[in-house]
Design a protein around this motif. Structure first.
Motif, short mmCIF file in Angstrom:
data_model
loop_
_atom_site.label_atom_id
_atom_site.label_comp_id
_atom_site.label_asym_id
_atom_site.label_seq_id
_atom_site.Cartn_x
_atom_site.Cartn_y
_atom_site.Cartn_z
N ASP A 82 0.83 -1.21 0.00
CA ASP A 82 0.00 0.00 0.00
C ASP A 82 0.87 1.26 0.00
N SER B 25 -3.50 4.71 -0.39
CA SER B 25 -4.37 3.56 -0.66
C SER B 25 -4.83 2.94 0.65
N SER C 261 -2.97 9.41 -7.70
CA SER C 261 -2.43 8.18 -7.13
C SER C 261 -0.91 8.14 -7.12
N THR D 174 0.21 9.81 -1.43
CA THR D 174 0.15 8.90 -2.57
C THR D 174 1.50 8.29 -2.92
N TYR E 33 -6.43 2.70 -7.84
CA TYR E 33 -6.72 2.19 -6.49
C TYR E 33 -7.46 0.86 -6.57
N TYR F 135 -4.20 -1.63 -5.98
CA TYR F 135 -4.23 -1.80 -4.53
C TYR F 135 -5.44 -2.58 -4.04
#
Lengths: 945, 404, 81, 190
Positions: free
Chosen positions: A33, A37, A62, A85, A261, A265
């Motif tokens: 992560d 995230s 992101s 991020t 995301y 993730y």
């Protein structure tokens, strides 16, 4: 705590749970992560507060283009202003959201940092599809390749998507290619390595984040200084925001970021989303989010006839989002058809901006591309290629092909023959992408890009005060319009007026948008208006990282003599002279500086002292024209010097100002040894080489530095002859046999030595030179006699000042001629020419009232004038400005004179001898009497002992 | 944080240049704009055009570290810089523009005995010139700026510092725009995107300039082209003793206040302040070679960071957000050249090297006087071209190795 | 960090060199014969073009040789002789 | 009488599988300046047992190592104490010098620099932290040498067989350079 926003764990990301704390709340994330995230996975939507307006802000992007989610890391070491991020999650991380400003820690930073140089034939920046293809093509040619990528895993935005290459998931394909490359002998794959600067002659600098906090001595971050034959920039693209009312609310997110995301993730950034787009790529994002479990309420497409189709949601074509509702984060979306759609997520896609920052830094020129509504590379000056989305090629298959071609071109340009092309990988092209977060415009039905994204930046409105352009700086469309309304026409002016683009992200998202709005506001063509200048670093880099290991004792070399350890062992305090450490004085227990220096001075004047003079520069000058050469350099005559004799000399620059001084020893008809001041050793050798090589190549002379070959000890004082005689039984040392300003080879304490009878104190003195390996042995033998007191630079300065000998750099400052120093005797009247001579005749340089070196005796013999104090005519000061007559260059308490004294540069000073002048120091000006600059033993009776 | 003053709603217009002006100023930087302002205000000369090849104040005015001080060594330098400082102190009112002059003092650190001698010499010289100056020991340095590392263990320990309390910083764009707005309001034409490509000289007298927007006749031409002075001077056949070098600076992100003053160190090569919003603004060294490229080499930045952390360990985890470079014109004695040229009615103002920003009001004032009267103001008279022939240099080299 | 073409050692980093300014400025044959103006020209006045510039470098950390090269001061590109 | 002392006498050598760092003290070193095309150069080459290398940045090994420093400059390094090296070179040049217009510069510089050996599989990586030269074997293999910067010290760097390097550094900088090498080596040491 298992998050309801976590859908799955991506393969390759581990899945180890990690605990972290944000804004005082404990959470759990997974290895792999980012902080962003992990926060989204925990349903945290508001992360920071805007700096100027105090508005809540969420996660907008992101990766490095994030403008909103700025956090302070509190643990393990406080670090300000990082983007959530880009912070890789680790166990125990503690962070807080910020309001525009970070906080420096006053705890010392324990982390180590370093730098390393690297060389390659081809440097590929970015390991997205284009970069991987380029690196593979270049490596296949046998070229040395470096592939640098800023993400933890290769693939650029491939892991953000569901695309496939050659039938395997894009992320898996990318890691296989990267692993293959990394296994080759002349390829270096650097992950977590951001190339942030592109400098002249293909010199690029990158920072590698190595995830350590000082453990095991490993550097936490490393600067790579890369010199590349050829560069391939495969830096991808950033998705472009759209300005509409309240577009800064938490829950408004770039479409590509939301897709990342979900795919990379396994995190759902919301439950129910509206998509607001000007192009096709957002449809792929919508599809991926839908299949991840996000309900797509509608797609609002500004185009009347979108090229993309998708039946997963209602498509409102020809419409725009006019605003968002909600108390803080988004809870509804208003559309231009009047509808208000309930949603907690609004995905925005205004098109894509190629990441041309490094290209711009390299001096490349951009052009505006109508087709993509953004700026793309036009012409480059440096040896580089641009590939993939960075030059506006957005389809996955296009990027793969473009990258391979660029890699092959680069290798060939670097002198390698590229192998036949790999068969082009088959890309799924369902919304493919490249490094950064780029995406393509290919439509779902496989049709060609019939409907390119249009340039759409701004939702028209009557009130632009919440249409944000630069989210971090809280700059709105209204602010930009106010700037143009004030008369500004340049984007650079608007940037400064509004501060748009000056924040942490340096306008990665806002830059092109600002240009577009300025163009719109003043009715100009964005193509003419252009962008602001791209500057290093591409992303923020910490001071400590750039300082590397040049810190503390390694900040600058410490130069020491062969006797240094002895000085340390005997309690010397040191003076920094350039990079050298010189013994300043040797205090005995209970002595302060004044007492120690008076004692050392007395020792030299009354018995014998020894000083380490090894730092003096020494240059061996050889060749049949050596004498002629030195005649041209020095103001006085050196060719008349006899073998075995020594002469003091002064060198001037061509402007006639004193540059250096020292002794010249004639070793043979065609060989001299020149000494220089400590600080000027390198400069004098350079000076000699410059004249020899560039002006007088016909002179047959060679110069060689021997500064550190010799250890040099000054042995001074009336007892020095006896000490020398005791240790050197060979030569006769009486004044007649070994006269002043001559030298002898001798054995001193059994060591081969060159002994010079010179004096910088006015006392009988010798300078003993031995091979530096034997320096300590000589020094210890001298001290073993029990007669010798070690003295340092301070005592040396006092003794020479008593004799009126100037120190270059202390009693001179680059504006002083030999005549100013009262050294007419050192300026030859016979020589045809020497460097600087012509300048003496200039009107100002020939002025009689120039500042002369004189002595000063304070009326109060106990008053020590501060060095640097100035002299004035009268005891009562008029209103300022008061013209100065000059200043005190040296000032000491003299044991020999039994009083204080000073040297000074005084206007017309030689004509003022006997006059009373005043030194204003606050309060009553201090009266002093001007004297000749030689105060001690003016007849020179003491030098023969 | 929006306690920061806004720019006014109106700045200046962009007129089409006329075909002729009494005075044409070449270069729309701080010096050019200030000169135009004082020409209009002090001398009533308003038929003036300021010609700028790019955007107003986009050269060194937009690229400096905004340090303002007057603690120069030589009487001649002290005179003009102190005149400037006095003007700075009333400039906000004079221009009616919030220039954010922040009097926060400047420390010039000494790291060697030689530094100490030179510093004390400068302090005493300053006092004779009526300039506020103090010599501080290491502990007093720490009182003024608690984050400076004064421990004796560092490679080049802080042995003391000169302190000028009246020194400070200002917002450079605000200063330039304040002058521009006030000059424009008095009728001066500010013409952007108007590069001068030639200077017409006949009979030893300047007649006109050729520009990207056509020929513009001029009674007087005044050069204010900073790094490009040699290039512009050459158009009139005037050779200037200048070399142009890149000079870099950098800025960090916004940080909570830690640094209350301005610190400069020649020996360790640092000068840094924390600007109004909280960013650290720091100057780096000059590149050794001639260049007109508005960027410098990276190793200079690395060296700068190493030096900064020696003095300010607290900066370790601040981040460099942006670096940039300006082009500075350096004269042989590191002092400016302000005055007439061998060409009649052509004036030069150049050679400010790294020190131009702080001089802005002072030089504008004196240069306007020089143009209006046809002879130098007493404060810029020592800074003539002739000094290179007579040898009467104003050698600020020692003091100005990193003087900003 | 420029990559400077030393004619002896090949291209090396700028940090190894000392800059020498304009090339081809000869020391006057007979300084005494020059007027103050002419002498000032030699001492202080050097070309400072924006564009091609013949300049001197000394490879101080390498072979210690002085050499001349032509560089474009507007772009920092080396211009081959 | 005290022993002679080398600049790094107190330096603790490093010896691991990955890295070796040690001083080689007391080498006899002579700086030679001469026109390479002259008879004196040829005669000196004969005396040394190999012609003076004229390809820049190379060295020749015969009786001694002869390092190219510049187009008319070499550093001649004899193993151990070789007091006869300088007189021998001077003697070799005498004939040519006396015969014609050639001149030479021959200077004993034995204590001017000291030498370090940096060897082992990580030697190249270690040096790359402070040396901007491309040390890849393709461009800097055995027989190559260069005067350059290592960290903030000027050095003469030479590549030897087996990936080993020899670093000659001015004696006053030796302590600094050794400390720097140890600091940079942290990651390569167990």
């Amino acid at each position: 705590m298992t998050s309801h926003h976590r859908r799955h764990r991506r393969p390759g990301f581990g899945g180890e749970p990690l605990r972290f704390r944000f804004d005082g709340q404990d959470y759990e994330g997974l290895r792999g992560d980012t902080l962003a995230s992990a926060l989204l996975a925990n349903g945290v939507r508001t992360v920071a507060t805007s700096a100027a307006l105090g508005r809540p802000r969420g996660i907008y992007a992101s990766w490095t283009e994030e403008p909103n989610a700025i956090v302070q890391i509190e643990h393990p070491f406080p670090e300000p202003m990082l983007q959530a991020t880009t912070v890789e999650l680790y166990d125990g991380l503690v962070a807080t959201g910020l309001t525009g400003r970070g906080r420096l820690s006053d705890r010392p930073d324990p982390a180590r940092h370093d730098a390393v140089h690297a060389h390659c034939d081809v440097l590929v920046v970015g390991a997205g599809p284009a970069g991987l293809a380029a690196a593979r093509a270049a490596a296949g040619s046998g070229a040395r390749v470096i592939l640098a990528d800023d993400r933890p895993i290769a693939g650029g935005s491939l892991p953000d998507t569901a695309e496939t290459v050659d039938g395997v998931p894009g992320a898996a394909w990318a890691s296989a290619v990267a692993a293959d490359l990394a296994g080759r002998p002349d390829v270096r794959v650097l992950s977590r390595t951001s190339v942030f600067g592109y400098y002249d002659d293909n010199y690029l600098v990158a920072v590698e984040r190595r995830g350590e906090w000082g453990g095991q001595g490993r550097a936490r971050e490393r600067v790579w200084r890369i010199r590349a034959g050829r560069v391939v920039l495969a830096t991808g693209a950033h998705e472009r925001p759209i300005a509409f009312a309240d577009n800064d609310r938490p829950g408004v997110m770039l479409a590509g970021a939301a897709r990342a995301y979900a795919n990379r993730y396994g995190v759902l950034p919301g439950r129910r989303a509206v998509v607001f787009t000007a192009g096709d790529s957002a449809y792929a994002a919508a599809r991926d989010l839908a299949s991840a479990g996000v309900e797509i309420a509608a797609i609002v497409d500004v185009r009347q006839a979108p090229g993309a189709r998708w039946d997963g949601a209602e498509i409102l074509s020809g419409h725009v989002v006019t605003g968002v509702g909600g108390d803080g984060a988004v809870s509804s979306v208003s559309v231009s058809d009047g509808r208000e759609i309930q949603a907690d997520l609004l995905l925005v896609s205004g098109g894509w901006n190629p990441v041309v920052h490094l290209f711009g830094q390299a001096g490349g020129e951009l052009r505006y591309d109508e087709g993509i509504g953004s700026f793309v590379p036009r012409s480059a000056r440096q040896a580089l290629e641009v590939a993939g989305a960075a030059r506006g090629v957005f389809s996955l298959s296009g990027c793969l092909e473009d990258g391979a071609a660029a890699g092959a071109r680069a290798a060939e340009a670097a002198g390698f023959r590229a192998p036949p092309r790999h068969p082009a990988p088959r890309a799924s092209d369902d919304g493919a992408s490249d490094n950064g977060a780029s995406d393509n415009g290919a439509s779902d039905n496989g049709a060609p890009d019939a409907d390119e994204p249009v340039a759409f930046w701004l939702v028209p409105s009557g009130d632009y005060r919440s249409h944000f352009v630069d989210l971090q700086r809280d700059v709105t469309v209204a602010d930009v319009v106010r700037a143009t309304g004030a008369g500004l026409r340049s984007v650079e002016h608007v940037k400064r007026y509004t501060t748009a683009g000056t924040a942490h992200d340096q306008g990665k998202l806002s830059g092109v948008l600002t240009s577009a709005i300025v163009a719109h506001a003043i009715g100009a063509d964005i193509a003419q208006l252009g962008t602001t200048t791209f500057r290093a670093p591409y992303m923020p880099v910490s001071f400590a990282t750039l300082a590397g290991r040049d810190r503390g004792a390694l900040h600058d070399p410490v130069r020491v003599t062969s006797l240094h350890d002895w000085h340390v062992a005997h309690g010397a305090l040191f003076e920094n002279v350039g990079q050298w450490k010189r013994p300043w004085y040797y205090p005995r227990p209970g002595e302060d500086m004044e007492a120690a220096v008076l004692r050392e001075c007395r020792a030299v004047r009354q018995s014998v002292g020894a000083m380490d003079a090894s730092t003096l520069g020494k240059i061996d000058v050889q060749g049949p024209d050596a004498a002629e050469f030195l005649d041209r350099l020095y103001t006085n005559m050196m060719s008349t010097l006899k073998v075995g004799a020594i002469r003091y000399g002064v060198m001037c620059r061509a402007d006639g100002m004193v540059f250096d001084d020292g002794t010249v020893i004639r070793l043979a008809d065609d060989r001299f040894l020149v000494t220089t001041t400590t600080g000027n050793a390198a400069a004098v050798l350079d000076w000699m080489e410059e004249w020899l090589q560039t002006e007088w190549p016909s002179l047959r002379v060679y110069c060689t530095s021997v500064t550190e070959h010799w250890a040099t000890v000054a042995l001074a004082g009336p007892g020095s002859r006896d000490v020398l005689a005791g240790l050197a039984p060979g030569p006769a040392v009486d004044a007649a046999s070994f006269p002043f300003m001559t030298w002898r080879d001798a054995e001193v304490a059994g060591i081969a030595a060159r002994v010079c009878r010179i004096s910088f104190s006015g006392e009988l003195a010798y300078e003993i030179n031995v091979n530096a390996w034997d320096g300590l042995a000589l020094w210890e033998a001298l001290h073993a006699t029990g007669a010798v007191t070690p003295y340092g630079t301070e005592t040396m300065h006092v003794l020479r000042a008593e004799k009126g000998y100037p120190i270059v750099g202390q009693d001179t400052d680059g504006t002083v001629t030999p005549a100013d120093l009262g050294m007419d005797w050192v300026v030859s009247k016979k020589k045809a020419g020497f460097i600087g001579k012509r300048s003496f005749a200039r009107s100002d340089t020939a002025r009689p009232d120039r500042r002369h070196l004189v002595g000063l005796l304070p009326a109060d013999p106990d008053f020590l004038l501060p060095e640097g104090a100035h002299l004035v005519e009268s005891s009562t000061l008029p209103e300022p400005p008061v013209p100065t007559l000059g200043h005190v260059t040296s000032s000491y308490r003299s044991a020999a004179l039994g009083r204080t004294f000073a040297l000074a540069l005084v206007s017309g000073g030689r004509e003022r001898v006997g006059e009373r002048l005043y030194v204003p120091l606050g309060g009553e000006p201090v009266p002093v009497t001007v004297t000749h600059h030689v105060l001690y033993d003016p007849e020179g009776a003491r030098r023969d002992g | 944080m929006r306690d920061f003053p806004e720019h006014p709603d109106w700045l200046w217009s962009s007129p089409q240049p006329k075909r002729s002006y009494d005075v044409v100023i070449v270069g729309g930087g701080g010096h050019g704009l200030a000169t135009a302002y004082y020409l209009a205000k002090n001398h009533g000369i308003t038929d003036v055009a300021v010609l700028e090849r790019g955007w107003l104040a986009g050269g060194n005015m937009a690229r400096n570290t905004t340090i303002i001080r007057s603690n120069y060594l030589w009487d001649e330098s002290a005179g003009i810089y102190e005149h400037a400082l006095k003007l700075w102190e009333g400039l906000e009112e004079d221009l009616g523009y919030p220039i954010l002059f922040s009097r926060r003092g400047v420390l010039n650190l000494a790291h060697s005995l030689q530094d100490v001698r030179e510093s004390v010499r400068r302090v005493h010289a300053n006092r004779l010139n009526g300039i506020d100056a103090e010599w501080l020991g290491p502990e007093e340095v720490k009182e003024v700026c608690p984050i400076v590392n004064v421990s004796p263990g560092v490679r080049y320990p802080v042995l003391g510092a000169t302190y000028q309390p009246r020194a400070g910083i200002a917002k450079h764009d605000y200063v330039a725009w304040g002058y521009a707005r006030a000059a424009a309001a008095m009728g001066v034409h500010l013409v952007e995107n108007c590069e001068v490509t030639g200077i017409e000289v006949t009979g030893g007298r300047v007649r006109a300039v050729e520009t990207a927007q056509g020929r513009i006749a001029a009674g007087t031409v005044a050069l204010c082209a900073a790094g490009h002075s040699s290039v512009v001077g050459a158009m009139a056949g005037v050779k200037l003793p200048l070399q142009s070098h890149p000079l870099q600076a950098l800025v960090s992100e916004l940080l909570e206040p830690v640094h209350p003053t301005v610190v400069m160190s020649n020996a360790v090569h640092v000068y840094v302040s924390q600007a109004h919003k909280g960013e650290l603004v720091m100057g780096a060294g000059i590149d050794a070679y001639n260049s007109y490229r508005q960027r410098g080499a990276f190793h200079i930045i690395e060296r700068q960071m190493s030096a900064a952390l020696e003095l300010f360990p607290i900066f370790a985890r601040a981040h460099v957000l942006r670096t940039w470079g300006g082009v500075v014109d350096v004269s042989p004695d590191a002092s400016p050249i302000v005055g007439p040229t061998p060409v009649e009615n052509l004036y030069v103002n150049c050679g400010w090297g790294t020190g131009g920003f702080k001089a802005t009001p002072g030089v504008g004032w004196c240069y306007a006087h020089t143009i209006a009267h046809g002879e130098p103001h007493p404060l810029n008279a020592p800074f003539s071209l002739e000094r290179f022939t007579t040898g009467a240099l104003v050698d600020e080299h020692g003091a100005a190795a990193v003087a900003h | 960090m420029l990559l400077i073409p030393c004619p002896w050692c090949g291209p090396r980093d700028e940090a190894e060199f000392r800059y020498g300014g304009q090339a081809h400025v000869a020391y006057p044959e007979d300084p005494a014969a020059l007027s103050d103006e002419e002498w000032a020209r030699y001492l202080f006045f050097r070309d400072n073009p924006k564009g091609r510039f013949a300049e001197r470098w000394n490879h101080t950390a390498g072979c210690r040789r002085w050499f001349n090269v032509v560089r474009d001061t507007a772009t920092n590109e080396w211009v081959s002789a | 009488m005290a022993e002679r002392l080398s600049p790094l006498a107190r330096f603790e050598p490093v010896s691991t599988d990955d890295l070796r760092i040690a001083e080689i003290p007391f080498l006899t070193q002579v700086n030679l300046r001469v026109d390479p095309k002259s008879r004196a150069a040829a005669d000196i080459g004969l005396a040394l047992g190999a012609p003076l290398p004229t390809e820049p940045n190379t060295y020749a090994s015969a009786d001694s190592d002869v390092f190219w420093l510049g187009p008319d400059e070499w550093l001649i390094v004899g193993a151990g104490a070789r007091a006869d090296l300088e007189p021998r070179l001077r003697a070799a040049a005498t004939g040519a010098v006396e015969a014609g217009r050639v001149h030479v510069g021959i200077t004993d510089v034995s204590a001017q620099r000291t030498a370090l050996v940096v060897g082992g599989p990580k030697a190249r990586d270690l040096l790359a932290h402070g040396c901007a030269l491309d040390l890849h074997p393709r461009t800097f293999g055995p027989g190559r040498c260069a005067q350059t910067m290592l960290a903030r010290a000027q050095v003469l760097l030479a590549a030897r067989e087996g990936g080993e390097f020899r670093v000659f550094v001015r004696s006053s900088f030796a302590g600094y350079l050794a400390a720097w090498l140890l600091d940079a080596a942290v990651e390569y040491l167990p």
